[in-house]
Design a protein around this motif. Structure first.
Motif, PDB file in Angstrom:
ATOM      1  N   LYS A  75       0.641  -1.154   0.013  1.00  0.00           N
ATOM      2  CA  LYS A  75       0.106   0.032  -0.089  1.00  0.00           C
ATOM      3  C   LYS A  75       1.090   1.371  -0.082  1.00  0.00           C
ATOM      4  O   LYS A  75       0.741   2.168  -0.669  1.00  0.00           O
ATOM      5  CB  LYS A  75      -0.799   0.073   1.292  1.00  0.00           C
ATOM      6  N   LEU A  76       1.996   1.290   0.755  1.00  0.00           N
ATOM      7  CA  LEU A  76       2.938   2.303   0.931  1.00  0.00           C
ATOM      8  C   LEU A  76       3.591   2.632  -0.386  1.00  0.00           C
ATOM      9  O   LEU A  76       3.684   3.753  -1.172  1.00  0.00           O
ATOM     10  CB  LEU A  76       3.795   2.256   2.045  1.00  0.00           C
ATOM     11  N   ALA A  77       3.921   1.457  -1.283  1.00  0.00           N
ATOM     12  CA  ALA A  77       4.799   1.458  -2.354  1.00  0.00           C
ATOM     13  C   ALA A  77       3.838   2.295  -3.312  1.00  0.00           C
ATOM     14  O   ALA A  77       4.234   2.864  -3.945  1.00  0.00           O
ATOM     15  CB  ALA A  77       5.174   0.251  -2.729  1.00  0.00           C
ATOM     16  N   ILE A  78       2.542   1.720  -3.357  1.00  0.00           N
ATOM     17  CA  ILE A  78       1.621   2.054  -4.403  1.00  0.00           C
ATOM     18  C   ILE A  78       1.188   3.607  -4.149  1.00  0.00           C
ATOM     19  O   ILE A  78       1.140   4.388  -5.294  1.00  0.00           O
ATOM     20  CB  ILE A  78       0.440   1.224  -4.592  1.00  0.00           C
ATOM     21  N   GLY A  79       1.250   3.854  -2.920  1.00  0.00           N
ATOM     22  CA  GLY A  79       0.925   5.367  -2.648  1.00  0.00           C
ATOM     23  C   GLY A  79       2.175   6.355  -3.264  1.00  0.00           C
ATOM     24  O   GLY A  79       1.749   7.236  -3.787  1.00  0.00           O
ATOM     25  N   ASN A  80       3.122   5.792  -2.940  1.00  0.00           N
ATOM     26  CA  ASN A  80       4.370   6.605  -3.426  1.00  0.00           C
ATOM     27  C   ASN A  80       4.546   6.667  -4.775  1.00  0.00           C
ATOM     28  O   ASN A  80       5.037   7.781  -5.245  1.00  0.00           O
ATOM     29  CB  ASN A  80       5.638   6.053  -2.709  1.00  0.00           C
ATOM     30  N   LEU A  81       4.286   5.609  -5.571  1.00  0.00           N
ATOM     31  CA  LEU A  81       4.419   5.671  -6.931  1.00  0.00           C
ATOM     32  C   LEU A  81       3.417   6.452  -7.612  1.00  0.00           C
ATOM     33  O   LEU A  81       3.573   7.090  -8.409  1.00  0.00           O
ATOM     34  CB  LEU A  81       4.262   4.041  -7.349  1.00  0.00           C
ATOM     35  N   TYR A  82       2.246   6.527  -7.002  1.00  0.00           N
ATOM     36  CA  TYR A  82       1.065   7.212  -7.529  1.00  0.00           C
ATOM     37  C   TYR A  82       1.586   8.885  -7.584  1.00  0.00           C
ATOM     38  O   TYR A  82       1.279   9.518  -8.134  1.00  0.00           O
ATOM     39  CB  TYR A  82      -0.271   7.139  -7.105  1.00  0.00           C
ATOM     40  N   TYR A  83       2.011   9.187  -6.064  1.00  0.00           N
ATOM     41  CA  TYR A  83       2.480  10.354  -5.923  1.00  0.00           C
ATOM     42  C   TYR A  83       3.818  10.879  -6.989  1.00  0.00           C
ATOM     43  O   TYR A  83       3.632  11.926  -7.500  1.00  0.00           O
ATOM     44  CB  TYR A  83       3.184  10.635  -4.674  1.00  0.00           C
ATOM     45  N   LYS A  84       4.285   9.927  -7.134  1.00  0.00           N
ATOM     46  CA  LYS A  84       5.648  10.235  -8.297  1.00  0.00           C
ATOM     47  C   LYS A  84       5.202  10.598  -9.451  1.00  0.00           C
ATOM     48  O   LYS A  84       5.865  11.631 -10.106  1.00  0.00           O
ATOM     49  CB  LYS A  84       6.615   8.866  -8.390  1.00  0.00           C
ATOM     50  N   ILE A  85       4.212   9.816  -9.996  1.00  0.00           N
ATOM     51  CA  ILE A  85       3.823  10.153 -11.482  1.00  0.00           C
ATOM     52  C   ILE A  85       2.685  11.348 -11.479  1.00  0.00           C
ATOM     53  O   ILE A  85       2.220  11.531 -12.491  1.00  0.00           O
ATOM     54  CB  ILE A  85       3.222   8.908 -11.959  1.00  0.00           C
ATOM     55  N   GLY A  86       2.314  11.758 -10.268  1.00  0.00           N
ATOM     56  CA  GLY A  86       1.685  12.879 -10.171  1.00  0.00           C
ATOM     57  C   GLY A  86       0.117  12.656 -10.178  1.00  0.00           C
ATOM     58  O   GLY A  86      -0.853  13.636 -10.231  1.00  0.00           O
ATOM     59  N   ASN A  87      -0.402  11.451  -9.735  1.00  0.00           N
ATOM     60  CA  ASN A  87      -1.646  11.067  -9.645  1.00  0.00           C
ATOM     61  C   ASN A  87      -2.002  11.110  -8.173  1.00  0.00           C
ATOM     62  O   ASN A  87      -2.044  10.209  -7.433  1.00  0.00           O
ATOM     63  CB  ASN A  87      -1.832   9.574 -10.128  1.00  0.00           C
ATOM     64  N   TYR A  88      -2.187  12.295  -7.766  1.00  0.00           N
ATOM     65  CA  TYR A  88      -2.299  12.656  -6.221  1.00  0.00           C
ATOM     66  C   TYR A  88      -3.449  12.040  -5.504  1.00  0.00           C
ATOM     67  O   TYR A  88      -3.527  11.828  -4.421  1.00  0.00           O
ATOM     68  CB  TYR A  88      -2.207  14.145  -5.892  1.00  0.00           C
ATOM     69  N   ASP A  89      -4.764  12.080  -6.486  1.00  0.00           N
ATOM     70  CA  ASP A  89      -6.066  11.423  -5.762  1.00  0.00           C
ATOM     71  C   ASP A  89      -5.768   9.978  -5.499  1.00  0.00           C
ATOM     72  O   ASP A  89      -6.399   9.405  -4.394  1.00  0.00           O
ATOM     73  CB  ASP A  89      -7.104  11.632  -6.848  1.00  0.00           C
ATOM     74  N   GLN A  90      -4.993   9.273  -6.304  1.00  0.00           N
ATOM     75  CA  GLN A  90      -5.062   7.788  -6.179  1.00  0.00           C
ATOM     76  C   GLN A  90      -3.837   7.621  -4.839  1.00  0.00           C
ATOM     77  O   GLN A  90      -4.168   6.780  -4.162  1.00  0.00           O
ATOM     78  CB  GLN A  90      -4.480   7.176  -7.424  1.00  0.00           C
ATOM     79  N   ALA A  91      -2.743   8.369  -4.821  1.00  0.00           N
ATOM     80  CA  ALA A  91      -1.816   8.495  -3.803  1.00  0.00           C
ATOM     81  C   ALA A  91      -2.726   8.619  -2.289  1.00  0.00           C
ATOM     82  O   ALA A  91      -2.362   7.930  -1.624  1.00  0.00           O
ATOM     83  CB  ALA A  91      -0.781   9.686  -3.749  1.00  0.00           C
ATOM     84  N   LEU A  92      -3.427   9.481  -2.513  1.00  0.00           N
ATOM     85  CA  LEU A  92      -4.520   9.915  -1.214  1.00  0.00           C
ATOM     86  C   LEU A  92      -5.048   8.533  -0.758  1.00  0.00           C
ATOM     87  O   LEU A  92      -5.177   8.201   0.396  1.00  0.00           O
ATOM     88  CB  LEU A  92      -5.392  10.842  -1.361  1.00  0.00           C
ATOM     89  N   PHE A  93      -5.807   7.929  -1.788  1.00  0.00           N
ATOM     90  CA  PHE A  93      -6.382   6.708  -1.566  1.00  0.00           C
ATOM     91  C   PHE A  93      -5.778   5.680  -1.063  1.00  0.00           C
ATOM     92  O   PHE A  93      -6.116   5.065   0.104  1.00  0.00           O
ATOM     93  CB  PHE A  93      -6.913   6.186  -3.171  1.00  0.00           C
TER      94      PHE A  93
END
Length: 237
Positions: A75-93
């Motif tokens: 979960k943490l890895a996915i959140g960080n990866l979404y943040y990295k690619i600029g998908n902040y809504d999914q990172a928040l999720f």
């Protein structure tokens, strides 16, 4: 006869041990290649991330969650990866998936705070980043994002203090040195700013942003010196 029996039993025991060891090794190898294990997909996800393929990495880490929905690292890895690619809504999720189970998890609090910051929700950003700092005061990353949040709201004094808080914990943090210099410069204190940007430039001479900042502040200081000299000369005349 007894000698041959002893030799026979010795060879028999040795053979059994070799076979057992081989089977154990084979089972271990098959387990590491087992596509139904979380470790298999975690390894694949990490490999994709290290190869610079964040989207592929996200897909692979999601396979970990398909097997074990409570897996923290995935979960943490996915959140960080979404943040990295600029998908902040999914990172928040995904950060919230962690936060919902543990309201004191600093990685989740920092992730939520910085995601809100990128989404323009400064109030929420400040709230979560402040919480992260409260639970782990020596973790400097939330401070740096909090300083940016204060800059966005025009609270330069708070931003400066936050950068200085980082420097108390890590005196060689170039981002904090550059940030403190920027706040002081914007507050029309180029001499004080020079102290911090000079050190940042010495630590990171190849950083173009810091180099440009150093040049700008140096020029401002030189201008103040020349202006002071002009005023002294004019007074004497």
């Amino acid at each position: 006869m007894k000698f041959f029996l002893r030799e026979y039993y010795f060879l028999l025991i040795l053979t059994i041990m070799v076979v057992f060891s081989f089977n154990a090794h084979a089972q271990k190898g098959s387990k590491s290649k087992d596509s139904t294990s979380t470790e298999y997909w975690r390894k694949k996800g990490y490999e994709a991330k290290m190869q610079g393929s964040p989207e592929t990495s996200i897909t692979l880490y999601k396979k970990v969650l398909a097997i074990d929905s409570s897996d923290y690292d995935a979960k943490l890895a996915i959140g960080n990866l979404y943040y990295k690619i600029g998908n902040y809504d999914q990172a928040l999720f995904y950060y919230n998936k962690i936060y919902s189970r543990d309201h004191k998890d600093v990685e989740a609090l920092h992730g939520i705070g910085r995601s809100y910051l990128r989404l323009g929700n400064t109030d929420q950003s400040v709230h979560y980043l402040t919480e992260a700092i409260a639970y782990q005061p020596n973790y400097v990353n939330p401070y740096l994002d909090l300083a940016t949040a204060y800059i966005n709201t025009g609270e330069l004094e708070k931003a400066k203090k936050t950068y200085l808080d980082v420097l108390e914990k890590d005196s060689n943090n170039t981002e904090a040195l550059s940030g403190a210099a920027r706040m002081l410069y914007w507050q029309d204190k180029p001499w004080s700013a020079l102290h911090y940007v000079k050190k940042a430039f010495a630590l990171a001479p190849s950083n173009k942003e810091i180099k440009d900042q150093y040049t700008e502040i140096m020029n401002a200081v030189k201008y103040q010196v020349s202006l002071s000299y002009y005023n002294i000369t004019e007074t004497e005349d």
